[in-house]
Design a protein around this motif. Sequence first.
Motif, PDB file in Angstrom:
ATOM      1  N   ILE A   1       0.829  -1.196   0.000  1.00  0.00           N
ATOM      2  CA  ILE A   1       0.000   0.000   0.000  1.00  0.00           C
ATOM      3  C   ILE A   1       0.868   1.253   0.000  1.00  0.00           C
ATOM      4  O   ILE A   1       0.546   2.245  -0.638  1.00  0.00           O
ATOM      5  N   ALA A   2       1.991   1.209   0.720  1.00  0.00           N
ATOM      6  CA  ALA A   2       2.883   2.372   0.765  1.00  0.00           C
ATOM      7  C   ALA A   2       3.397   2.712  -0.631  1.00  0.00           C
ATOM      8  O   ALA A   2       3.441   3.885  -1.018  1.00  0.00           O
ATOM      9  N   ILE A   3       3.792   1.700  -1.393  1.00  0.00           N
ATOM     10  CA  ILE A   3       4.263   1.926  -2.755  1.00  0.00           C
ATOM     11  C   ILE A   3       3.154   2.528  -3.597  1.00  0.00           C
ATOM     12  O   ILE A   3       3.369   3.480  -4.358  1.00  0.00           O
ATOM     13  N   ALA A   4       1.949   1.990  -3.459  1.00  0.00           N
ATOM     14  CA  ALA A   4       0.816   2.493  -4.241  1.00  0.00           C
ATOM     15  C   ALA A   4       0.540   3.955  -3.919  1.00  0.00           C
ATOM     16  O   ALA A   4       0.242   4.747  -4.823  1.00  0.00           O
ATOM     17  N   ARG A   5       0.665   4.349  -2.649  1.00  0.00           N
ATOM     18  CA  ARG A   5       0.444   5.755  -2.289  1.00  0.00           C
ATOM     19  C   ARG A   5       1.475   6.656  -2.943  1.00  0.00           C
ATOM     20  O   ARG A   5       1.158   7.736  -3.447  1.00  0.00           O
ATOM     21  N   LEU A   6       2.737   6.242  -2.926  1.00  0.00           N
ATOM     22  CA  LEU A   6       3.782   7.045  -3.545  1.00  0.00           C
ATOM     23  C   LEU A   6       3.523   7.181  -5.042  1.00  0.00           C
ATOM     24  O   LEU A   6       3.612   8.274  -5.606  1.00  0.00           O
ATOM     25  N   VAL A   7       3.210   6.078  -5.688  1.00  0.00           N
ATOM     26  CA  VAL A   7       2.974   6.097  -7.129  1.00  0.00           C
ATOM     27  C   VAL A   7       1.800   7.005  -7.474  1.00  0.00           C
ATOM     28  O   VAL A   7       1.847   7.749  -8.464  1.00  0.00           O
ATOM     29  N   ALA A   8       0.744   6.955  -6.677  1.00  0.00           N
ATOM     30  CA  ALA A   8      -0.431   7.785  -6.948  1.00  0.00           C
ATOM     31  C   ALA A   8      -0.062   9.265  -6.978  1.00  0.00           C
ATOM     32  O   ALA A   8      -0.669  10.048  -7.724  1.00  0.00           O
ATOM     33  N   SER A   9       0.956   9.642  -6.214  1.00  0.00           N
ATOM     34  CA  SER A   9       1.372  11.048  -6.177  1.00  0.00           C
ATOM     35  C   SER A   9       2.089  11.468  -7.461  1.00  0.00           C
ATOM     36  O   SER A   9       2.268  12.656  -7.711  1.00  0.00           O
ATOM     37  N   THR A  24       1.075  -5.496  -6.420  1.00  0.00           N
ATOM     38  CA  THR A  24       1.411  -4.113  -6.073  1.00  0.00           C
ATOM     39  C   THR A  24       0.750  -3.140  -7.039  1.00  0.00           C
ATOM     40  O   THR A  24       0.255  -2.083  -6.630  1.00  0.00           O
ATOM     41  N   VAL A  25       0.721  -3.490  -8.322  1.00  0.00           N
ATOM     42  CA  VAL A  25       0.047  -2.641  -9.301  1.00  0.00           C
ATOM     43  C   VAL A  25      -1.457  -2.637  -9.053  1.00  0.00           C
ATOM     44  O   VAL A  25      -2.113  -1.591  -9.169  1.00  0.00           O
ATOM     45  N   ALA A  26      -2.018  -3.792  -8.689  1.00  0.00           N
ATOM     46  CA  ALA A  26      -3.447  -3.847  -8.383  1.00  0.00           C
ATOM     47  C   ALA A  26      -3.789  -2.947  -7.198  1.00  0.00           C
ATOM     48  O   ALA A  26      -4.847  -2.303  -7.175  1.00  0.00           O
ATOM     49  N   ALA A  27      -2.885  -2.865  -6.219  1.00  0.00           N
ATOM     50  CA  ALA A  27      -3.108  -1.978  -5.075  1.00  0.00           C
ATOM     51  C   ALA A  27      -3.138  -0.521  -5.524  1.00  0.00           C
ATOM     52  O   ALA A  27      -3.882   0.295  -4.969  1.00  0.00           O
ATOM     53  N   LEU A  28      -2.343  -0.191  -6.533  1.00  0.00           N
ATOM     54  CA  LEU A  28      -2.334   1.168  -7.059  1.00  0.00           C
ATOM     55  C   LEU A  28      -3.706   1.577  -7.589  1.00  0.00           C
ATOM     56  O   LEU A  28      -4.118   2.725  -7.420  1.00  0.00           O
ATOM     57  N   ALA A  29      -4.413   0.644  -8.208  1.00  0.00           N
ATOM     58  CA  ALA A  29      -5.741   0.960  -8.743  1.00  0.00           C
ATOM     59  C   ALA A  29      -6.657   1.503  -7.655  1.00  0.00           C
ATOM     60  O   ALA A  29      -7.447   2.422  -7.887  1.00  0.00           O
ATOM     61  N   GLU A  31      -5.674   3.157  -5.074  1.00  0.00           N
ATOM     62  CA  GLU A  31      -5.118   4.388  -4.517  1.00  0.00           C
ATOM     63  C   GLU A  31      -5.148   5.563  -5.493  1.00  0.00           C
ATOM     64  O   GLU A  31      -4.700   6.651  -5.144  1.00  0.00           O
ATOM     65  N   LEU A  32      -5.640   5.348  -6.710  1.00  0.00           N
ATOM     66  CA  LEU A  32      -5.719   6.466  -7.649  1.00  0.00           C
ATOM     67  C   LEU A  32      -6.586   7.567  -7.051  1.00  0.00           C
ATOM     68  O   LEU A  32      -7.646   7.296  -6.490  1.00  0.00           O
ATOM     69  N   PRO A  33      -6.154   8.818  -7.153  1.00  0.00           N
ATOM     70  CA  PRO A  33      -6.948   9.915  -6.583  1.00  0.00           C
ATOM     71  C   PRO A  33      -8.374   9.912  -7.113  1.00  0.00           C
ATOM     72  O   PRO A  33      -8.599   9.637  -8.301  1.00  0.00           O
ATOM     73  N   LEU A  34      -9.326  10.195  -6.236  1.00  0.00           N
ATOM     74  CA  LEU A  34     -10.731  10.183  -6.640  1.00  0.00           C
ATOM     75  C   LEU A  34     -11.010  11.197  -7.739  1.00  0.00           C
ATOM     76  O   LEU A  34     -11.932  11.024  -8.539  1.00  0.00           O
ATOM     77  N   ALA A  35     -10.205  12.245  -7.794  1.00  0.00           N
ATOM     78  CA  ALA A  35     -10.407  13.282  -8.805  1.00  0.00           C
ATOM     79  C   ALA A  35      -9.783  12.914 -10.147  1.00  0.00           C
ATOM     80  O   ALA A  35      -9.963  13.649 -11.123  1.00  0.00           O
ATOM     81  N   HIS A  36      -9.055  11.812 -10.203  1.00  0.00           N
ATOM     82  CA  HIS A  36      -8.359  11.479 -11.448  1.00  0.00           C
ATOM     83  C   HIS A  36      -9.351  11.166 -12.565  1.00  0.00           C
ATOM     84  O   HIS A  36     -10.346  10.475 -12.367  1.00  0.00           O
ATOM     85  N   ARG A  37      -9.051  11.694 -13.731  1.00  0.00           N
ATOM     86  CA  ARG A  37      -9.827  11.430 -14.940  1.00  0.00           C
ATOM     87  C   ARG A  37      -8.861  11.009 -16.027  1.00  0.00           C
ATOM     88  O   ARG A  37      -7.796  11.616 -16.186  1.00  0.00           O
ATOM     89  N   GLY A  38      -9.206  10.000 -16.786  1.00  0.00           N
ATOM     90  CA  GLY A  38      -8.331   9.586 -17.871  1.00  0.00           C
ATOM     91  C   GLY A  38      -8.591   8.155 -18.282  1.00  0.00           C
ATOM     92  O   GLY A  38      -9.553   7.520 -17.850  1.00  0.00           O
ATOM     93  N   ILE A  39      -7.708   7.659 -19.144  1.00  0.00           N
ATOM     94  CA  ILE A  39      -7.815   6.305 -19.689  1.00  0.00           C
ATOM     95  C   ILE A  39      -6.800   5.405 -18.992  1.00  0.00           C
ATOM     96  O   ILE A  39      -5.645   5.793 -18.797  1.00  0.00           O
ATOM     97  N   LEU A  51     -11.424  -0.572 -11.010  1.00  0.00           N
ATOM     98  CA  LEU A  51     -11.673   0.751 -11.591  1.00  0.00           C
ATOM     99  C   LEU A  51     -12.961   0.824 -12.411  1.00  0.00           C
ATOM    100  O   LEU A  51     -13.339   1.915 -12.862  1.00  0.00           O
ATOM    101  N   ALA A  52     -13.641  -0.289 -12.595  1.00  0.00           N
ATOM    102  CA  ALA A  52     -14.785  -0.334 -13.506  1.00  0.00           C
ATOM    103  C   ALA A  52     -15.892   0.644 -13.143  1.00  0.00           C
ATOM    104  O   ALA A  52     -16.569   1.185 -14.028  1.00  0.00           O
ATOM    105  N   ASP A  53     -16.094   0.894 -11.864  1.00  0.00           N
ATOM    106  CA  ASP A  53     -17.185   1.771 -11.424  1.00  0.00           C
ATOM    107  C   ASP A  53     -16.730   3.195 -11.140  1.00  0.00           C
ATOM    108  O   ASP A  53     -17.518   4.003 -10.637  1.00  0.00           O
ATOM    109  N   ARG A  54     -15.479   3.520 -11.465  1.00  0.00           N
ATOM    110  CA  ARG A  54     -14.970   4.865 -11.174  1.00  0.00           C
ATOM    111  C   ARG A  54     -15.433   5.866 -12.235  1.00  0.00           C
ATOM    112  O   ARG A  54     -15.200   5.670 -13.430  1.00  0.00           O
ATOM    113  N   ASP A  55     -16.078   6.938 -11.780  1.00  0.00           N
ATOM    114  CA  ASP A  55     -16.476   7.996 -12.700  1.00  0.00           C
ATOM    115  C   ASP A  55     -15.246   8.676 -13.279  1.00  0.00           C
ATOM    116  O   ASP A  55     -14.276   8.950 -12.561  1.00  0.00           O
TER     117      ASP A  55
END
Length: 199
Positions: A1-9, A24-29, A31-39, A51-55
Amino acid sequence: IAIARLVASLIEPGDTLILDVGTTVAALAGELPLAHRGIVLTNSLLVANALADRDGIEVITSGGRVRSGDLACFGPVSEAFFRDYFADKAFMGAGGVHAEMGLTDYYPDEIASRRVILEHAAERYVLADASKLGLVALGKVCDLAGLSAVITDDHADERELERLEQSGVTVMVANVRESERPGAQAGIHASEGEPLNER
């Protein structure tokens, strides 16, 4: 989780991301910021499900054969998929990260796809917890010189970190919160301190 938090930044609004397979990559999903928009392009059904239900996030999966357990998609279909896309940042898992042998993987069927991912991303990051450093898995993916950074946690052996840095790759180290360390007692709130550091 710590790695995922750093990566999200490291992720900027609107970035097109490739999220590879691995826990570890799955944990990143998550931790993506709620405001993130993209592909998000991924060959991991765990990532796609998270991520399927993320607006505001469009998830595109590679397809291909599915491995039980980590639900990774692999094979020629997955490789061909990544040849058709380009991303701002790619975040990849690792079987092993070694200063001399580079990034290696235990699954030969995934190596070709990972090489394509590296070619098609402007920035390339490997997420590897301390247990992966110094290890050499079955097949070589790339030299460390082909990476933007290796991101690990503060359980890493200092000697391994020094070897990686001497190889020329940037190493970023995530601080693990006391509450996340093995044996941490429930209900005790750790001091956050500096949440991240970079070496």
